[in-house]
Each structure stands twice: as structure tokens, then as C-alpha cells.
Design an enzyme around this catalytic site. Structure first.
Site, PDB file in Angstrom:
ATOM      1  N   THR A 155       0.625  -1.309   0.009  1.00  0.00           N
ATOM      2  CA  THR A 155      -0.015  -0.185  -0.055  1.00  0.00           C
ATOM      3  C   THR A 155       0.710   1.447   0.067  1.00  0.00           C
ATOM      4  O   THR A 155       1.912   1.345   0.710  1.00  0.00           O
ATOM      5  CB  THR A 155      -0.824  -0.017   1.218  1.00  0.00           C
ATOM      6  OG1 THR A 155      -1.735  -1.386   1.109  1.00  0.00           O
ATOM      7  CG2 THR A 155      -1.815   1.187   1.145  1.00  0.00           C
ATOM      8  N   SER A 158      -6.692   0.770  -2.391  1.00  0.00           N
ATOM      9  CA  SER A 158      -7.568   0.051  -3.059  1.00  0.00           C
ATOM     10  C   SER A 158      -7.280  -0.382  -4.615  1.00  0.00           C
ATOM     11  O   SER A 158      -7.710  -1.257  -5.378  1.00  0.00           O
ATOM     12  CB  SER A 158      -9.089   0.406  -3.107  1.00  0.00           C
ATOM     13  OG  SER A 158      -9.313   0.690  -1.670  1.00  0.00           O
ATOM     14  N   TRP A 210       0.996   2.389   6.018  1.00  0.00           N
ATOM     15  CA  TRP A 210       0.344   1.219   6.773  1.00  0.00           C
ATOM     16  C   TRP A 210       0.868   0.081   6.770  1.00  0.00           C
ATOM     17  O   TRP A 210       0.382  -1.134   6.819  1.00  0.00           O
ATOM     18  CB  TRP A 210      -1.109   1.329   6.223  1.00  0.00           C
ATOM     19  CG  TRP A 210      -2.167   2.330   6.474  1.00  0.00           C
ATOM     20  CD1 TRP A 210      -2.806   2.949   5.683  1.00  0.00           C
ATOM     21  CD2 TRP A 210      -2.570   2.836   7.652  1.00  0.00           C
ATOM     22  NE1 TRP A 210      -3.317   3.920   5.906  1.00  0.00           N
ATOM     23  CE2 TRP A 210      -3.298   3.835   7.366  1.00  0.00           C
ATOM     24  CE3 TRP A 210      -2.256   2.553   8.889  1.00  0.00           C
ATOM     25  CZ2 TRP A 210      -3.867   4.598   8.430  1.00  0.00           C
ATOM     26  CZ3 TRP A 210      -2.781   3.296  10.165  1.00  0.00           C
ATOM     27  CH2 TRP A 210      -3.625   4.375   9.591  1.00  0.00           C
ATOM     28  N   GLU A 255      -6.308  -6.450   3.369  1.00  0.00           N
ATOM     29  CA  GLU A 255      -6.256  -7.347   2.459  1.00  0.00           C
ATOM     30  C   GLU A 255      -7.803  -7.207   1.545  1.00  0.00           C
ATOM     31  O   GLU A 255      -8.050  -7.993   0.595  1.00  0.00           O
ATOM     32  CB  GLU A 255      -6.349  -8.966   2.829  1.00  0.00           C
ATOM     33  CG  GLU A 255      -5.159  -9.705   2.722  1.00  0.00           C
ATOM     34  CD  GLU A 255      -4.082  -9.141   3.889  1.00  0.00           C
ATOM     35  OE1 GLU A 255      -4.168  -8.028   4.477  1.00  0.00           O
ATOM     36  OE2 GLU A 255      -3.198  -9.719   4.126  1.00  0.00           O
ATOM     37  N   GLY A 256      -7.848  -6.066   1.555  1.00  0.00           N
ATOM     38  CA  GLY A 256      -8.835  -5.401   0.477  1.00  0.00           C
ATOM     39  C   GLY A 256     -10.262  -5.249   1.175  1.00  0.00           C
ATOM     40  O   GLY A 256     -10.569  -6.176   1.957  1.00  0.00           O
ATOM     41  N   SER A 257     -10.655  -3.967   1.000  1.00  0.00           N
ATOM     42  CA  SER A 257     -11.768  -3.402   1.807  1.00  0.00           C
ATOM     43  C   SER A 257     -12.880  -4.240   1.405  1.00  0.00           C
ATOM     44  O   SER A 257     -13.006  -5.087   0.307  1.00  0.00           O
ATOM     45  CB  SER A 257     -12.156  -2.147   1.320  1.00  0.00           C
ATOM     46  OG  SER A 257     -12.331  -1.776   0.139  1.00  0.00           O
ATOM     47  N   ALA A 258     -14.035  -4.120   2.272  1.00  0.00           N
ATOM     48  CA  ALA A 258     -15.477  -5.039   1.753  1.00  0.00           C
ATOM     49  C   ALA A 258     -15.968  -4.393   0.280  1.00  0.00           C
ATOM     50  O   ALA A 258     -16.410  -5.275  -0.469  1.00  0.00           O
ATOM     51  CB  ALA A 258     -16.470  -4.485   2.865  1.00  0.00           C
TER      52      ALA A 258
HETATM   53  C1  LIG Z   1      -4.071  -1.432  10.595  1.00  0.00           C
HETATM   54  C2  LIG Z   1      -3.733  -1.448   9.254  1.00  0.00           C
HETATM   55  C3  LIG Z   1      -2.701  -2.424   8.759  1.00  0.00           C
HETATM   56  C4  LIG Z   1      -2.375  -2.420   7.458  1.00  0.00           C
HETATM   57  N1  LIG Z   1      -1.405  -3.577   7.152  1.00  0.00           N
HETATM   58  C5  LIG Z   1      -0.883  -3.124   5.844  1.00  0.00           C
HETATM   59  C6  LIG Z   1       0.353  -3.911   5.320  1.00  0.00           C
HETATM   60  O1  LIG Z   1       0.816  -4.544   6.380  1.00  0.00           O
HETATM   61  N2  LIG Z   1       0.838  -3.762   4.065  1.00  0.00           N
HETATM   62  C7  LIG Z   1       0.036  -3.400   3.266  1.00  0.00           C
HETATM   63  O2  LIG Z   1       0.805  -3.064   2.049  1.00  0.00           O
HETATM   64  N3  LIG Z   1      -0.957  -2.714   3.606  1.00  0.00           N
HETATM   65  C8  LIG Z   1      -1.482  -2.636   4.922  1.00  0.00           C
HETATM   66  N4  LIG Z   1      -2.699  -1.728   5.160  1.00  0.00           N
HETATM   67  C9  LIG Z   1      -3.533  -1.015   4.212  1.00  0.00           C
HETATM   68  C10 LIG Z   1      -4.534  -1.753   3.660  1.00  0.00           C
HETATM   69  O3  LIG Z   1      -4.656  -2.871   3.052  1.00  0.00           O
HETATM   70  C11 LIG Z   1      -5.506  -0.593   3.118  1.00  0.00           C
HETATM   71  O4  LIG Z   1      -5.952   0.227   4.117  1.00  0.00           O
HETATM   72  C12 LIG Z   1      -6.695  -1.004   2.305  1.00  0.00           C
HETATM   73  O5  LIG Z   1      -6.221  -1.720   1.151  1.00  0.00           O
HETATM   74  C13 LIG Z   1      -7.369   0.302   1.822  1.00  0.00           C
HETATM   75  O6  LIG Z   1      -6.974   1.214   1.184  1.00  0.00           O
HETATM   76  P1  LIG Z   1      -6.946   2.814   1.729  1.00  0.00           P
HETATM   77  O7  LIG Z   1      -6.814   2.819   3.332  1.00  0.00           O
HETATM   78  O8  LIG Z   1      -5.758   3.537   0.999  1.00  0.00           O
HETATM   79  O9  LIG Z   1      -7.955   3.168   1.368  1.00  0.00           O
HETATM   80  P2  LIG Z   1      -8.813   3.680   0.065  1.00  0.00           P
HETATM   81  O10 LIG Z   1      -8.222   2.785  -1.069  1.00  0.00           O
HETATM   82  O11 LIG Z   1      -8.281   5.083  -0.083  1.00  0.00           O
HETATM   83  O12 LIG Z   1     -10.289   3.524  -0.057  1.00  0.00           O
HETATM   84  C14 LIG Z   1     -11.176   4.430   0.821  1.00  0.00           C
HETATM   85  C15 LIG Z   1     -12.615   3.723   0.554  1.00  0.00           C
HETATM   86  O13 LIG Z   1     -12.992   3.941  -0.505  1.00  0.00           O
HETATM   87  C16 LIG Z   1     -13.440   2.508  -0.762  1.00  0.00           C
HETATM   88  N5  LIG Z   1     -13.180   2.538  -2.484  1.00  0.00           N
HETATM   89  C17 LIG Z   1     -11.857   2.594  -3.060  1.00  0.00           C
HETATM   90  N6  LIG Z   1     -11.970   2.335  -4.373  1.00  0.00           N
HETATM   91  C18 LIG Z   1     -13.309   1.875  -4.648  1.00  0.00           C
HETATM   92  C19 LIG Z   1     -13.992   1.424  -5.703  1.00  0.00           C
HETATM   93  N7  LIG Z   1     -13.574   1.406  -6.959  1.00  0.00           N
HETATM   94  N8  LIG Z   1     -15.379   1.259  -5.826  1.00  0.00           N
HETATM   95  C20 LIG Z   1     -16.047   1.452  -4.331  1.00  0.00           C
HETATM   96  N9  LIG Z   1     -15.395   1.810  -3.260  1.00  0.00           N
HETATM   97  C21 LIG Z   1     -14.019   1.951  -3.515  1.00  0.00           C
HETATM   98  C22 LIG Z   1     -12.984   1.681  -0.326  1.00  0.00           C
HETATM   99  O14 LIG Z   1     -13.713   0.585  -0.058  1.00  0.00           O
HETATM  100  C23 LIG Z   1     -12.804   2.305   1.080  1.00  0.00           C
HETATM  101  O15 LIG Z   1     -14.044   2.242   1.651  1.00  0.00           O
HETATM  102  C24 LIG Z   1      -3.115  -1.863   6.488  1.00  0.00           C
HETATM  103  C25 LIG Z   1      -4.036  -0.974   6.875  1.00  0.00           C
HETATM  104  C26 LIG Z   1      -4.459  -0.877   8.226  1.00  0.00           C
HETATM  105  C27 LIG Z   1      -5.445   0.245   8.569  1.00  0.00           C
END
Ligand SMILES: Cc1cc2nc3c(=O)[nH]c(=O)nc-3n(C[C@H](O)[C@H](O)[C@H](O)COP(=O)(O)OP(=O)(O)OC[C@H]3O[C@@H](n4cnc5c(N)ncnc54)[C@H](O)[C@@H]3O)c2cc1C
Length: 404
Positions: A126, A132, A157, A364-367
Site C-alpha cells: 500500500t 484499493s 500502513w 487485504e482489500g476492503s469490503a
Molecule cells: C491497521 C492496518 C494495517 C495494514 N497493514 C498493511 C500491510 O502490512 N501492508 C500493506 O501493504 N497494507 C496494509 N494496510 C493497508 C490496507 O491494505 C489498506 O488500508 C486497504 O487496502 C484500503 O486502502 P486505503 O486505506 O488506502 O483506502 P482507499 O483505497 O483510499 O479506500 C477508501 C474507501 O473507498 C472505497 N473504495 C476505493 N475504491 C473503490 C471502488 N473502486 N469502488 C468502491 N469503493 C471504493 C474503499 O472500499 C474504502 O472504503 C493496512 C491498513 C491498516 C488500517
């Protein structure tokens, strides 16, 4: 089709329960309160073969298989969700990715020490531009300079990057080639140019440290490339597919923890001279938690079962991860409702469940991302299992060994 634990699964479950009771519960609060990294607990988990469940014996694995790994991750997370992160770093996304994609030297050098937790692992995909769409957001570059790659950029993160010795990290070797321009590297954090800064988080009960990672003219030998140049996106998606299994297992564990705590509290707590468990509205909450958690567990176990058979399981892992994240966040909310004000008291673990369930909703990918994957698959637009890659190593699943 059989829907019961084998005697081996039972043995594993008993072993984990015993381990939690003796080795974790007495000391975990200390680590959580002081936000300290529980290296000694990780090492004990490694020595018991928890992290090595899906690794061949020749690299120090315990060959327990994916279903047993799911059972272990669930049971540990039920008791102490803060320890659940260990399964991604020490069992799946870091060492299992090296096992699947690394050459013999890389596997021998890194895998045995990671699954024993002698070395701490991380998985760095990330970036601040958004998790995402990792390919679209990726700005980190790797440029070949003689016998070395030079990496520049940052990650966001990254769990326990401040403790990690080794990591799988993704960078663009060809910034103009989209998904095909990403490559994967095995990095060592003690080399100059690597810096990890923990991100301040605003919640209770966390021991987990996720970090911002900076790479400034960070040089690694070119033989640290994992797989081939340009294969990074495929490697990342494959890694997340395995990571989703442990995340959904952890979510099932959290949901079950909410059930156990809620039942015990609802039977004891009396309001107006009646145990609150006698109130129908509380019973409704408990009934939903029980049924939904069982459904999430079955989806998760099926994903593990397919993986044990070496079959494509991306679709099933997405079902399990999506559903378990909805169930666990709902169960945590219901537990909070049942506990009333006591839900936020340190004496009870409810806020931990709330916090970890919500955090894992994104992991591992949001809902939403799971829903997109599931809908595209269901509508016939993109087969979720299209990237299935046969594993290089099969476990001798007929003779899974339980080491007590
Ligand atoms: C505590 C924690 C530990 C983590 N550990 C790791 C790690 O070890 N390694 C690593 O690589 N990452 C890690 N992550 C990152 C995590 O994988 C990301 O937080 C996650 O992939 C979501 O990305 P983002 O937070 O940037 O949200 P964003 O990508 O900014 O998304 C924000 C919101 O928009 C929604 N959204 C985005 N795109 C779309 C779409 N096309 N259609 C509909 N909705 C959408 C998402 O579902 C979410 O609700 C961690 C995160 C946290 C909070």
C-alpha cells in the site's frame, strides 16, 4: 462432505487453547498497555509450528495445512485479536509469498527463520495514494544500476515495519507499463536508505504498529528480485489471496469472542431484577451473532479446504473475507450494545473486538473491493479464479502432523 473437526483438528485446537491460557493471557495486557512488540510470544508461536502450518517440512514447516492454520488463527484472535496480525506477517503474505515465488536460495535464506519468528516479516504494497488500487497509486520505483536495484519512494500502513527484519516490497521497474511494470523484491531493513515511522492511531487496546516506510536510494543486490521483473502485480494478488484466509479466520475468531463474552455477560447482568439475556431484544442480537458467525466460519473453512486441495480459491476467499468482515463488525457492535457502558471498560475486551473488527474490514482489500471482485465474477465479466497458480510445493495433506 463432512462438517466436523477431525481428531487432528481437535488436537490442534486444544494445543492452541492451552498455549493461550499458559503463555499469552497472563502477559498480553502488559504488551498492549505499553504498545510493545511481543517478540517472545511470536517466537513461541513459531516454535509450536503455528506459522509453519502451510510450509513443507524441508523448510521448517509443520505441514498442518490451511484448515488447521484457519483454526489456529481463529482461536488466537478470539482470545487476543492483537496477536492475529502475526499470521499475515509470519505465515502468509511475507514467507508464503517467498515460498511460492522465490528461488531455492531465497527460500532457504528467508523462509525457515520467518516461520520460526526468529526474523520478523512485513508485506509492503500500500502507498498513500490508496490501497484499493495499488497499481494506480504506486509511485515507488526500482531502477537497475549495475548489480543492484535502487529503490525510492514510500509505503503506507505497513504492519510492524518498525520491527521487521525482512519484507516483500513492491515497486515499479517500468512506470509506464501499468500493472505489468510492477516488480516484487525481498528487502532487508538493516540496509541504508530504509526508514519506518509508526503511524499514530487513535484507539484503545492496540499493540499493532503500522508504519509509513521511506526508501531513499535504498540499494539491494539484483538477486533480491522476487519472481521476474514485471510479475509484481500477479505476485501481490496471489499473496493477498492467501492473506485473505487468515484475515477471515481472525474475523471469525473476533465474532466468536463477541458471542462468548456476550453470553456470559447476558446471563450474569441483571437489570430490573432480570438477567438481560431474558430480554427478547438481547436474545435477537445473540441469535444473529451465533448464526452469522457460523456461516462466516463455514465460508472460511471452505476456502481453507480448497487451498488444502491445491484448488483455485480466490472466489471463495473473497466470499469469506467479505462476509466475515461484515459479521465481525456487526457482532462487535452487538456486543457493545449488550454490555452497555461496561463495553468500554478496560476490564472487558469489547472495545478491542470493535477496533480490530473495524480495522480488518480494510485489510487485504476492503469490503467494497471484495464486492467488486465477487460481482464481476458472478456477472461473468471476470472469473475470480482466473489468476490461479499451482503451488510449487504441496503438503503431504494425508499425513498432516500435529506437533504438541
Ligand atoms: C491497521 C492496518 C494495517 C495494514 N497493514 C498493511 C500491510 O502490512 N501492508 C500493506 O501493504 N497494507 C496494509 N494496510 C493497508 C490496507 O491494505 C489498506 O488500508 C486497504 O487496502 C484500503 O486502502 P486505503 O486505506 O488506502 O483506502 P482507499 O483505497 O483510499 O479506500 C477508501 C474507501 O473507498 C472505497 N473504495 C476505493 N475504491 C473503490 C471502488 N473502486 N469502488 C468502491 N469503493 C471504493 C474503499 O472500499 C474504502 O472504503 C493496512 C491498513 C491498516 C488500517
Amino acid at each position: 462432505m463432512e462438517f466436523e473437526y477431525t481428531s487432528e483438528n481437535q488436537q490442534v485446537l486444544q494445543m492452541v487453547k492451552e498455549f493461550v491460557r499458559k503463555e499469552v493471557s497472563p502477559q498480553i495486557k502488559y504488551y498492549e498497555k505499553n504498545q510493545l512488540f511481543p517478540k517472545d510470544i511470536f517466537e513461541k508461536m513459531g516454535n509450536l509450528g503455528f506459522f509453519g502450518a502451510c510450509f513443507p517440512e524441508q523448510y521448517g514447516g509443520s505441514e498442518l495445512g490451511f484448515l488447521n492454520l484457519a483454526i489456529i488463527a481463529e482461536e488466537i484472535s478470539k482470545a487476543h485479536p492483537s496477536l492475529g496480525y502475526a499470521f499475515n506477517m509470519q505465515a502468509m503474505t511475507c514467507p508464503f509469498t517467498i515460498l511460492n515465488w522465490g528461488n531455492k536460495q531465497q527460500i532457504e535464506k528467508y523462509v525457515p527463520s520467518l516461520i520460526k519468528a526468529e526474523k520478523i516479516g512485513m508485506f509492503a504494497l500500500t502507498e498513500s495514494g490508496g490501497g484499493s488500487d495499488p497499481a494506480g497509486a504506486m509511485k515507488t520505483t526500482a531502477v537497475l544500476d549495475g548489480d543492484e536495484y535502487v529503490l525510492n519512494g514510500s509505503k503506507m500502513w505497513i504492519t510492524f515495519a518498525n520491527e521487521a527484519d525482512v519484507g516483500v516490497l513492491f515497486a515499479k521497474t517500468d512506470p509506464d507499463a501499468g500493472h505489468n511494470g510492477i516488480s516484487a523484491f525481498i528487502i532487508e531493513t538493516n540496509l541504508p536508505g530504509f526508514y519506518a515511522k509508526p503511524i499514530e492511531i487513535s484507539s484503545l487496546g492496540f499493540m499493532t504498529r503500522s508504519c509509513e516506510v521511506f526508501l531513499e536510494d535504498y540499494r539491494i543486490p539484483k538477486n533480491q528480485l522476487l519472481g521476474k521483473e514485471g510479475e509484481g502485480f500477479k505476485i501481490a494478488m496471489n499473496a493477498l489471496d492467501y492473506g485473505r484466509l487468515t484475515v477471515s479466520s481472525r474475523l471469525v475468531g473476533i465474532a466468536q469472542g463477541c458471542i462468548d463474552e456476550s453470553i456470559s455477560y447476558a446471563n450474569e447482568r441483571e437489570v430490573s431484577g432480570v438477567a438481560i439475556g431474558q430480554y427478547q431484544m438481547i436474545q435477537h442480537l445473540i441469535a444473529d451473532m451465533v448464526v452469522e458467525t457460523e456461516a462466516a466460519r463455514l465460508l472460511t473453512y471452505k476456502s481453507a479446504y480448497l487451498k488444502d486441495k491445491g484448488e483455485a480459491a480466490t472466489r471463495q476467499s473473497a466470499y469469506a473475507k467479505y462476509f466475515a468482515s461484515e459479521v465481525a463488525t456487526k457482532a462487535a457492535r452487538s456486543a457493545l450494545e449488550i454490555f452497555g457502558g461496561n463495553g468500554i471498560a478496560d476490564e472487558y475486551p469489547i472495545m478491542k473486538y470493535v477496533n480490530y473488527a473495524n480495522m480488518l474490514h480494510f485489510g487485504e482489500g476492503s469490503a467494497n473491493i471484495q464486492r467488486i471482485l465477487i460481482a464481476n465474477d458472478a456477472l461473468g465479466e471476470k472469473d475470480a479464479n482466473r489468476h490461479h497458480i499451482e503451488r510449487k510445493f504441496s503438503l503431504s495433506s494425508d499425513i498432516h502432523k500435529v506437533r504438541l
